[in-house]
Design an enzyme around this catalytic site. Structure first.
Site, PDB file in Angstrom:
ATOM      1  CB  ALA A  59      20.511 103.985 125.541  1.00 31.45           C
ATOM      2  CB  VAL A  61      24.615 101.051 126.019  1.00 28.24           C
ATOM      3  CG1 VAL A  61      24.417 102.377 125.301  1.00 28.24           C
ATOM      4  CG2 VAL A  61      26.077 100.641 125.977  1.00 28.24           C
ATOM      5  CE1 TYR A  62      23.374 106.504 125.408  1.00 32.70           C
ATOM      6  CE2 TYR A  62      21.467 107.629 126.320  1.00 32.70           C
ATOM      7  CZ  TYR A  62      22.280 107.338 125.243  1.00 32.70           C
ATOM      8  OH  TYR A  62      21.995 107.884 124.016  1.00 32.70           O
ATOM      9  CB  SER A  63      25.964 104.993 133.225  1.00 32.66           C
ATOM     10  OG  SER A  63      26.553 106.213 132.845  1.00 32.66           O
ATOM     11  CB  ALA A  64      26.511  99.521 132.904  1.00 30.41           C
TER      12      ALA A  64
END
Length: 344
Positions: A59, A61-64
């Site tokens: 995704a 959003v996973y660790s930006a």
């Protein structure tokens, strides 16, 4: 490895898929999930492919975005061997258009994901959450545009309620836009809410479940037990507040049943918890995660065998909870019918 249709689509996915949330981990949540760099990620991908696991979920959003970047590096040179699933809609910044599923956000998010992943298409794009502020027609027409451009192969959602998913499917049918074929959901022996409404919807509408956190946010690893403190290395020390809650007594009742089945089968607690999910209706794939090679190989041992009916029944009974309204009247009616069969 067993392969299953993803919902009513023609796409075949492995019964187990790999969650890349541990790749490039950073921040108060993802940093505790795992911190695999490109070299370690490449090794984990190697093991997955050897076992027939070719679907990798991530995704933005996973660790930006770092998870997508590391996954892209790990699969470089073998893009045609893998399926990539990624998600968008959760906030990626402080700006007014840095979250949600508007046309502007979706187009930009897909372009950014393609760049980070180092590919020209995404096999499955899922909306990470429902955006109540954007008309569903705008969302679906944008996804249609992206699919026609060849940037997406299939579309799905994650963490939608029943009405949100059904409204989207109805509008897709009305306008001839792409239907969601996957719903990435939380489902585990200590979290069976998926069964009340979303599972029947998936059966009726041909939406396959991609299960996230099959071990109940790390509670079903076999290391959390009644009367014992959390293990020193457990991520629950730092991340419990981010995940789905579960009452202690319910958790311990399920773990007790898992321990019994583990002793009788010679399988590990996580393998049993995952195998139970693989027998459930609508489940297309269970997403497993791993911070290292040992964890990955352990989780891969969840396939290639089946729980006996008596073991399934024991786990069902230990994990059952009272259905919420309006579902509990039907459950009571089923029980009444069993106790009071019609006269012959």
């Amino acid at each position: 490895m067993e392969y299953r249709r993803l919902g009513a689509s023609g796409l075949k996915v492995p019964a187990l898929s790999f969650g890349a949330g541990t790749f490039g981990g950073a921040g108060p949540l993802f940093g505790h999930w795992g911190t695999s760099d490109a070299a370690e990620a490449r090794r984990l991908v190697d093991i997955c492919l050897e076992a027939g696991v070719n679907l990798f979920d991530t995704a933005d959003v996973y660790s930006a975005g770092a998870s997508e970047e590391v996954l892209g590096a790990a699969i470089k040179g073998r893009r045609n061997e893998v399926l990539i699933s990624t998600k968008t809609s959760l906030p990626m910044g402080e700006g007014p258009n840095d979250s949600g599923s508007s046309r502007s956000r979706l187009i930009r998010a897909v372009e950014d994901a393609l760049r980070r992943l180092g590919t020209d298409h995404i096999d499955l794009l899922q909306l990470h959450a429902f955006d109540a502020g954007t008309p569903v027609e705008e969302v679906l027409s944008t996804l249609d545009t992206l699919m026609r451009a060849g940037k997406l192969r299939y579309v799905g959602v994650s963490n939608f309620s029943g009405w949100q998913l059904m409204k989207s499917l109805a509008l897709a049918d009305r306008h001839g836009w792409p239907r969601y074929v996957a719903h990435q959901v939380y489902y585990s022996l200590v979290g069976r809410d998926y069964e009340w409404e979303l599972m029947p919807l998936g059966l009726d509408q041909g939406v396959g479940a991609l299960v996230w956190s099959p071990l109940g946010w790390g509670r079903l690893t076999g290391k959390v037990r009644r009367g014992q403190p959390l293990p020193v290395g457990s991520r629950l020390h730092e991340t419990a507040s981010f995940g789905p809650p579960v009452e202690d007594e319910h958790l311990y009742r399920v773990v007790d049943a898992l321990d019994e089945v583990a002793r009788e089968t010679g399988r590990t607690v996580p393998q049993i918890a995952i195998n139970w999910l693989l027998r459930r209706p609508t489940v297309s794939s269970v997403i497993i995660g791993a911070r290292n090679e040992e964890q990955l190989r352990q989780n891969l041992g969840a396939v290639g065998w089946s729980l006996a009916p008596e073991h399934v029944a024991r786990l069902d009974a230990a994990s059952e909870v009272t259905a919420p309204y309006p579902y509990f009247p039907y459950r009571r009616q089923e029980g009444f019918a069993r106790l009071n069969p019609p006269a012959v």
